[in-house]
Design an enzyme around this catalytic site. Structure first.
Site, PDB file in Angstrom:
ATOM      1  N   ALA A  31      49.459  33.284  44.119  1.00  0.00           N
ATOM      2  CA  ALA A  31      48.244  32.486  44.077  1.00  0.00           C
ATOM      3  C   ALA A  31      47.244  33.147  45.028  1.00  0.00           C
ATOM      4  O   ALA A  31      47.619  33.561  46.123  1.00  0.00           O
ATOM      5  CB  ALA A  31      48.510  31.051  44.508  1.00  0.00           C
ATOM      6  N   GLY A  49      48.452  38.507  42.219  1.00  0.00           N
ATOM      7  CA  GLY A  49      49.681  39.300  42.317  1.00  0.00           C
ATOM      8  C   GLY A  49      49.530  40.521  41.427  1.00  0.00           C
ATOM      9  O   GLY A  49      49.141  40.397  40.251  1.00  0.00           O
ATOM     10  N   LYS A  50      49.818  41.705  41.954  1.00  0.00           N
ATOM     11  CA  LYS A  50      49.570  42.915  41.183  1.00  0.00           C
ATOM     12  C   LYS A  50      50.380  42.957  39.895  1.00  0.00           C
ATOM     13  O   LYS A  50      49.880  43.393  38.859  1.00  0.00           O
ATOM     14  CB  LYS A  50      49.848  44.158  42.033  1.00  0.00           C
ATOM     15  N   ASN A  98      45.153  55.010  43.861  1.00  0.00           N
ATOM     16  CA  ASN A  98      43.799  55.348  44.277  1.00  0.00           C
ATOM     17  C   ASN A  98      43.865  56.484  45.296  1.00  0.00           C
ATOM     18  O   ASN A  98      44.946  56.952  45.663  1.00  0.00           O
ATOM     19  CB  ASN A  98      43.041  54.122  44.806  1.00  0.00           C
ATOM     20  N   THR A 114      42.654  56.763  40.507  1.00  0.00           N
ATOM     21  CA  THR A 114      41.456  55.959  40.306  1.00  0.00           C
ATOM     22  C   THR A 114      40.536  56.100  41.514  1.00  0.00           C
ATOM     23  O   THR A 114      40.990  56.274  42.641  1.00  0.00           O
ATOM     24  CB  THR A 114      41.816  54.480  40.100  1.00  0.00           C
ATOM     25  N   ARG A 115      39.236  56.019  41.254  1.00  0.00           N
ATOM     26  CA  ARG A 115      38.268  56.168  42.347  1.00  0.00           C
ATOM     27  C   ARG A 115      37.073  55.237  42.178  1.00  0.00           C
ATOM     28  O   ARG A 115      35.919  55.626  42.351  1.00  0.00           O
ATOM     29  CB  ARG A 115      37.844  57.620  42.488  1.00  0.00           C
ATOM     30  N   ASP A 175      43.806  46.622  38.916  1.00  0.00           N
ATOM     31  CA  ASP A 175      44.911  46.121  38.095  1.00  0.00           C
ATOM     32  C   ASP A 175      44.497  45.992  36.634  1.00  0.00           C
ATOM     33  O   ASP A 175      45.309  46.213  35.732  1.00  0.00           O
ATOM     34  CB  ASP A 175      45.389  44.769  38.627  1.00  0.00           C
ATOM     35  N   ARG A 195      32.769  40.227  36.905  1.00  0.00           N
ATOM     36  CA  ARG A 195      33.062  38.798  36.961  1.00  0.00           C
ATOM     37  C   ARG A 195      33.867  38.478  38.218  1.00  0.00           C
ATOM     38  O   ARG A 195      34.503  39.345  38.790  1.00  0.00           O
ATOM     39  CB  ARG A 195      33.869  38.366  35.725  1.00  0.00           C
TER      40      ARG A 195
END
Length: 298
Positions: free
Chosen positions: A12, A39-40, A180, A218-219, A250, A283
């Site tokens: 949560a 949570g990933k 990352n 990722t960047r 994610d 968002r």
């Protein structure tokens, strides 16, 4: 359609919106706040399932008031929750501060996620063994991570976030490893690289040289890079006005495994994933910001 089993965390998220992040020792007034699902592991499962992937979630929740908020989007996404565990005590919890520029800070408390160990995963071995793709992160015990790798008969995708000390042989099963630039540096050090290169392209190649079949770094707003064979391919991301970057990484991973499950080559899947991540950044929240198959991606 190929199936994806996610072995990971369910949280949560307690979030607060602020003009800027506080300095050490400083008290600020927040503008808004609330509870949302995170949570990933759950984030990536929801991102993929929302887009139409066949997803099963292996994870655990507690018996407290945060259980239902944590499961809200997993339920609505259509992910298979038959391998979910419920343990006495608290559900995993993340405390998130989001500033006006869309940047966030996150503190995670493991809670029920600490139950997702080797024996927990072994009890759900069929869900791992039958999956075409097994997706893992770093928010569960190392024994649970390793058990999932050992049971996997399909493709293993790892987003080692946070970077935890998992056995090198298990980590090297990743195809791809997704990280990352900060995580990539930590992984290189963990695996004994003598130096950490400055650029993401060089980091990706250095990780390939250590034995990874493929790497996606990722960047953020600058997209990503994909390394496979001897090639490094830059992946652009759409220019969007970021509102909240929470969970955008994610969303990228969920979009990536969705397209890999559809049979896309890695560069194509990463290009699609960058659009999914960009959509999420426009968002508020993590799972609530993720697109469905009906949404138009930037």
């Amino acid at each position: 359609m190929a199936s994806i089993t996610v072995v990971g965390s369910i949280n949560a998220d307690l979030f607060v919106l602020v003009d800027r992040h506080p300095l050490p020792g400083e008290t600020l007034l927040g503008r808004d706040g609330g509870i949302s699902a995170g949570g990933k592991g759950a984030n990536q499962a929801v991102a993929a399932a929302n887009l139409g992937a066949v997803v099963r979630m292996i994870g655990a929740v507690g018996t407290d008031a945060y259980t239902e908020p944590a499961l809200e989007h997993l339920r609505s996404s259509g992910a298979d929750l038959s391998s979910l565990g419920v343990v006495e005590g608290s559900t995993g919890l993340a405390v998130i501060t989001v500033s006006d520029d869309g940047e966030n800070t996150i503190i995670v408390i493991g809670g029920a996620n600490s139950a997702v160990d080797g024996s927990f995963v072994a009890d759900r071995r069929e869900a791992v063994e039958r999956a075409d793709i097994v997706l893992l992160q770093g928010e569960i015990p190392v024994s649970g991570f390793s058990q999932a790798v050992h049971l996997a008969t399909g493709r293993v995708v790892v987003n080692l976030a946070p970077v935890v000390d998992v056995p090198a042989a298990d980590l090297l099963r990743a195809d791809p490893l997704v990280a990352n630039e900060h995580e990539a540096g930590l992984i290189l050090t963990q695996l004994g690289a003598p130096t950490v290169p400055r650029s993401e392209e060089e980091m990706a190649l250095a990780l390939r040289e250590l034995g990874f079949t493929s790497v996606v770094l990722t960047r953020g707003a600058r997209g990503a890079v994909v390394a496979e064979s001897d090639a490094v391919t830059p992946i652009p991301t759409p220019a969007v006005e970021a509102v909240d970057s929470t969970g955008a990484g994610d969303a990228f991973v969920g979009g990536l495994v969705h397209r890999l499950a559809e049979g896309d080559p890695l560069v194509s899947a990463a290009t699609y994933a960058a659009r999914v991540g960009a959509f999420a950044a426009t968002r508020r929240g993590a799972q609530a910001s993720y697109p469905t198959s009906a949404d138009v991606l930037p």
